[in-house]
Design an enzyme around this catalytic site. Structure first.
Site, PDB file in Angstrom:
ATOM      1  CE  LYS A 154     -49.405  -0.884  55.715  1.00 37.09           C
ATOM      2  NZ  LYS A 154     -49.216  -0.826  54.253  1.00 37.09           N
ATOM      3  N   GLY A 207     -52.127 -10.777  57.348  1.00 32.67           N
ATOM      4  CA  GLY A 207     -50.939 -10.846  56.503  1.00 32.67           C
ATOM      5  C   GLY A 207     -50.119 -12.060  56.843  1.00 32.67           C
ATOM      6  CB  SER A 208     -46.573 -12.808  56.228  1.00 34.48           C
ATOM      7  OG  SER A 208     -45.967 -11.705  56.862  1.00 34.48           O
ATOM      8  CB  THR A 209     -47.176 -16.634  60.047  1.00 33.61           C
ATOM      9  OG1 THR A 209     -48.412 -17.176  59.561  1.00 33.61           O
ATOM     10  CG2 THR A 209     -46.940 -17.155  61.450  1.00 33.61           C
ATOM     11  CB  VAL A 211     -45.448  -9.116  59.139  1.00 33.75           C
ATOM     12  CG1 VAL A 211     -45.858  -7.732  59.621  1.00 33.75           C
ATOM     13  CG2 VAL A 211     -44.369  -8.988  58.062  1.00 33.75           C
ATOM     14  N   GLY A 212     -46.906 -10.885  61.453  1.00 34.05           N
ATOM     15  CA  GLY A 212     -47.875 -10.973  62.551  1.00 34.05           C
ATOM     16  C   GLY A 212     -47.205 -11.222  63.895  1.00 34.05           C
ATOM     17  CD  GLU A 229     -58.558 -13.532  61.112  1.00 34.57           C
ATOM     18  OE1 GLU A 229     -58.164 -14.709  60.903  1.00 34.57           O
ATOM     19  OE2 GLU A 229     -59.577 -13.265  61.774  1.00 34.57           O
ATOM     20  CB  CYS A 263     -55.233 -16.650  54.512  1.00 38.29           C
ATOM     21  SG  CYS A 263     -56.764 -15.755  54.630  1.00 38.29           S
ATOM     22  CD  GLU A 355     -50.165 -18.454  53.452  1.00 35.83           C
ATOM     23  OE1 GLU A 355     -49.485 -17.589  54.034  1.00 35.83           O
ATOM     24  OE2 GLU A 355     -51.412 -18.528  53.559  1.00 35.83           O
TER      25      GLU A 355
HETATM   26  P1  NAP Z   1     -46.968  -8.862  54.916  1.00 42.14           P
HETATM   27  O1  NAP Z   1     -45.599  -8.317  54.825  1.00 42.14           O
HETATM   28  O2  NAP Z   1     -47.350  -9.588  56.140  1.00 42.14           O
HETATM   29  O3  NAP Z   1     -47.967  -7.620  54.668  1.00 42.14           O
HETATM   30  C1  NAP Z   1     -49.270  -7.502  55.168  1.00 42.14           C
HETATM   31  C2  NAP Z   1     -49.543  -6.057  55.598  1.00 42.14           C
HETATM   32  O4  NAP Z   1     -48.685  -5.733  56.698  1.00 42.14           O
HETATM   33  C3  NAP Z   1     -49.228  -5.014  54.522  1.00 42.14           C
HETATM   34  O5  NAP Z   1     -50.133  -3.935  54.644  1.00 42.14           O
HETATM   35  C4  NAP Z   1     -47.824  -4.591  54.890  1.00 42.14           C
HETATM   36  O6  NAP Z   1     -47.441  -3.327  54.428  1.00 42.14           O
HETATM   37  C5  NAP Z   1     -47.907  -4.588  56.409  1.00 42.14           C
HETATM   38  N1  NAP Z   1     -46.599  -4.681  57.085  1.00 42.14           N
HETATM   39  C6  NAP Z   1     -45.459  -5.216  56.598  1.00 42.14           C
HETATM   40  N2  NAP Z   1     -44.478  -5.110  57.525  1.00 42.14           N
HETATM   41  C7  NAP Z   1     -45.017  -4.503  58.609  1.00 42.14           C
HETATM   42  C8  NAP Z   1     -44.514  -4.112  59.893  1.00 42.14           C
HETATM   43  N3  NAP Z   1     -43.254  -4.339  60.239  1.00 42.14           N
HETATM   44  N4  NAP Z   1     -45.346  -3.529  60.759  1.00 42.14           N
HETATM   45  C9  NAP Z   1     -46.634  -3.304  60.429  1.00 42.14           C
HETATM   46  N5  NAP Z   1     -47.169  -3.621  59.241  1.00 42.14           N
HETATM   47  C10 NAP Z   1     -46.378  -4.240  58.338  1.00 42.14           C
HETATM   48  O7  NAP Z   1     -47.272  -9.796  53.689  1.00 42.14           O
HETATM   49  P2  NAP Z   1     -46.569  -9.714  52.237  1.00 42.14           P
HETATM   50  O8  NAP Z   1     -45.102  -9.431  52.378  1.00 42.14           O
HETATM   51  O9  NAP Z   1     -47.346  -8.797  51.414  1.00 42.14           O
HETATM   52  O10 NAP Z   1     -46.777 -11.207  51.728  1.00 42.14           O
HETATM   53  C11 NAP Z   1     -45.842 -12.198  52.077  1.00 42.14           C
HETATM   54  C12 NAP Z   1     -46.519 -13.507  52.328  1.00 42.14           C
HETATM   55  O11 NAP Z   1     -47.434 -13.380  53.406  1.00 42.14           O
HETATM   56  C13 NAP Z   1     -47.360 -14.060  51.214  1.00 42.14           C
HETATM   57  O12 NAP Z   1     -46.611 -14.711  50.253  1.00 42.14           O
HETATM   58  C14 NAP Z   1     -48.301 -14.980  51.950  1.00 42.14           C
HETATM   59  O13 NAP Z   1     -47.704 -16.212  52.200  1.00 42.14           O
HETATM   60  C15 NAP Z   1     -48.520 -14.256  53.252  1.00 42.14           C
HETATM   61  N6  NAP Z   1     -49.769 -13.462  53.261  1.00 42.14           N
HETATM   62  C16 NAP Z   1     -50.831 -13.953  53.912  1.00 42.14           C
HETATM   63  C17 NAP Z   1     -52.022 -13.228  53.909  1.00 42.14           C
HETATM   64  C18 NAP Z   1     -53.230 -13.723  54.615  1.00 42.14           C
HETATM   65  O14 NAP Z   1     -54.330 -13.329  54.264  1.00 42.14           O
HETATM   66  N7  NAP Z   1     -53.113 -14.537  55.619  1.00 42.14           N
HETATM   67  C19 NAP Z   1     -52.109 -12.031  53.237  1.00 42.14           C
HETATM   68  C20 NAP Z   1     -50.985 -11.547  52.585  1.00 42.14           C
HETATM   69  C21 NAP Z   1     -49.833 -12.274  52.624  1.00 42.14           C
HETATM   70  P3  NAP Z   1     -46.722  -3.077  53.013  1.00 42.14           P
HETATM   71  O15 NAP Z   1     -47.720  -2.323  52.259  1.00 42.14           O
HETATM   72  O16 NAP Z   1     -45.551  -2.207  53.292  1.00 42.14           O
HETATM   73  O17 NAP Z   1     -46.343  -4.388  52.462  1.00 42.14           O
HETATM   74 MG    MG Z   2     -43.926  -8.219  53.551  1.00 41.57          MG
END
Ligand code: NAP
Ligand code: MG
Length: 455
Positions: A154, A207-209, A211-212, A229, A263, A355
């Site tokens: 995804k 992704g975000s901590t 959601v992780g 990650e 990240c 972050e």
């Molecule tokens: P995010 O919500 O953690 O999204 C990362 C991925 O997870 C996307 O594909 C997202 O889908 C998916 N996702 C979201 N909610 C989910 C759930 N409940 N179950 C399964 N998958 C889910 O990150 P973001 O909202 O885009 O970014 C927010 C913050 O996260 C950023 O500002 C940054 O601080 C951090 N971040 C960190 C990294 C990293 O590499 N460590 C990468 C991205 C963001 P969608 O397509 O629906 O969003």
């Molecule tokens: Mg998000």
């Protein structure tokens, strides 16, 4: 079918519309992947390797097309986007050598022979964020496929275009139906289903901590395998005995690359007190020299943020503090934000602890080696970090003392596909890349074969 409008973050213009998969469509794709698994697992290793090499060759033939898609969809600079497409090719080539090398052990026992085998898990679900759509996808599907798993992937809803194209190239390379399926859609729909569907045996999440953590809790229900990650707040530690000009010249792109949406961004710069003033005065022209222009311009060094929402988030951090100096950014349409430097006065400031995921860096002085390590480790994260010094012993001591997964000395380069990558503490769980990555997509089976004759 619901759809999502993909927007060019440099212009705010619509690029195209992409369908968002429903739960039913996600289930159907997972079931096809589960059906494809036994034949893929049982394929001769050399044949699986050949298909992965063909996939790599096709990616290589389409580097410019993939990069162009990423520039338009994600606002990545041309230089970064071509590197990212090349990284997918390299990861596929590297792991195409794994199928014939998934060896186990033969362990001495009495009364027979004991061997271990690495069994692939089945369907692996990979959830990719928007910041590095191509590399993060490849770091998951390359080793997962090589180890004999089938993959559902995804992409982030904001950045699905290169993943969709990679899925097509995989099919064109001859991967059998269901072996590698890209499913665009929402995290709350497609991503959640990877966590809850029993046929998905591992989730690989970047992704975000926040959601992780939810995904980790969800995976507990089925004791589902998991790689995480997550975020970072990495330190760039500059000692007074370092080549200060070199350290100051390198510091901006260590945090502002990809507009800080990385990240591994070294978003905290720690400078030894005696060199602090000189370092800051060298940093200012280096930051002002960054070329922040249309990412389609091949000389661009930094593009826009990914979305209006991300720009609002970043602005919120900056509004709380005094800005020391900034670089430039285009005005007009696009989610632009200039490279921004803050001289932090307290470790309690949000800018120091959280972050930002934007082009903002906080600088703080330290007294001595012990305080540098203490400040670097005063965070819930632990992904990467840099150390600048001419003293080899100090470089070694500090590298060992900093609680982070990826450290670099006198450079910021710490990600290579053939070395392990991942976080300490709340930056993640498990490792990607490097020689052991395929094993993370297997379970070890121990088999004892008795040498007793018939009773
Ligand atoms: P995010 O919500 O953690 O999204 C990362 C991925 O997870 C996307 O594909 C997202 O889908 C998916 N996702 C979201 N909610 C989910 C759930 N409940 N179950 C399964 N998958 C889910 O990150 P973001 O909202 O885009 O970014 C927010 C913050 O996260 C950023 O500002 C940054 O601080 C951090 N971040 C960190 C990294 C990293 O590499 N460590 C990468 C991205 C963001 P969608 O397509 O629906 O969003
Ligand atoms: Mg998000």
């Amino acid at each position: 079918m619901s759809t999502h409008v993909v927007v060019n973050p440099a212009t705010e213009e619509a690029v195209t519309e992409v369908g968002s998969a429903s739960v039913e469509e996600t289930d159907a794709a997972i079931e096809r992947a589960a059906e494809a698994f036994p034949a893929w697992r049982d394929m001769a290793p050399g044949e699986r390797a050949r298909l992965l090499r063909r996939f790599a060759a096709l990616v290589d033939d389409h580097i410019d097309e993939l990069a162009e898609l990423e520039v338009r969809n994600s606002g990545h600079t041309w230089g970064n986007a071509t590197w990212e497409a090349g990284n997918v090719r390299d990861v596929l080539n590297y792991y195409s050598a794994a199928p014939e090398r998934m060896t186990g052990l033969q362990i001495p026992v009495a009364g027979g022979i004991n061997i271990t085998v690495h069994e692939p898990l089945g369907v692996v679900g990979i959830i990719v964020p928007w910041n590095f759509p191509m590399p993060i996808a490849g770091w998951g599907f390359g080793p997962a496929l090589a180890a004999g798993n089938t993959v559902v992937l995804k992409p982030a809803e904001l950045t699905p275009l290169t993943a969709i194209r990679l899925g097509e190239l995989g099919r064109e390379a001859g991967l059998p139906d269901g072996v590698f399926t890209v499913i665009p859609g929402k995290g709350s729909v497609v991503g959640e289903r990877f966590v809850t569907h029993p046929a998905v045996r591992k989730v690989c999440f970047t992704g975000s901590t926040e959601v992780g953590k939810r995904i980790m809790a969800g995976c507990a229900d089925q004791v589902k395998r998991l790689t995480l990650e997550l975020g970072g707040k990495s330190a760039n530690i500059v000692f007074a005995d370092s080549d200060l000009a070199k350290a100051a010249a390198a510091a901006p792109m260590a945090v502002f690359d990809n507009a800080g949406q990385d990240c591994c961004a070294r978003s905290r710069i720690l400078v030894e007190q005696s060199a602090y003033d000189e370092f800051v005065s060298l940093l200012e022209p280096a930051v002002q020299g960054i070329k922040v222009v249309d990412p389609a311009d091949h000389s661009s060094e930094m593009g826009p943020l990914i979305s209006a929402q991300q720009r609002t988030t970043v602005q919120g951090f900056v509004d709380e503090v005094d800005v020391a100096f900034t670089g430039s950014a285009p005005s007009g349409s696009g989610f632009w934000f200039p490279p921004t430097v803050v001289l932090a006065d307290s470790v309690d400031q949000r800018i120091w602890r959280e972050e930002v995921f934007g082009p903002v860096v906080a600088v703080m002085p330290f007294r001595d080696e012990a305080e540098a390590v203490q400040l670097a480790n005063d965070t819930e994260f632990g992904l990467s970090g840099s150390i600048y010094t001419r003293d080899v012993g100090k470089a070694l001591r500090v590298s060992r003392a900093v609680e982070a997964g990826n450290l670099s000395v006198n450079t910021h380069a710490s990600v290579r596909y053939w070395t392990p990558f991942g976080g300490f503490k709340q930056s993640g769980l498990g490792r990607e890349l490097g020689p052991d990555a395929p094993n993370a997509f297997t379970d070890v089976k121990n088999i004892f074969i008795s040498d007793e004759g018939p009773a």
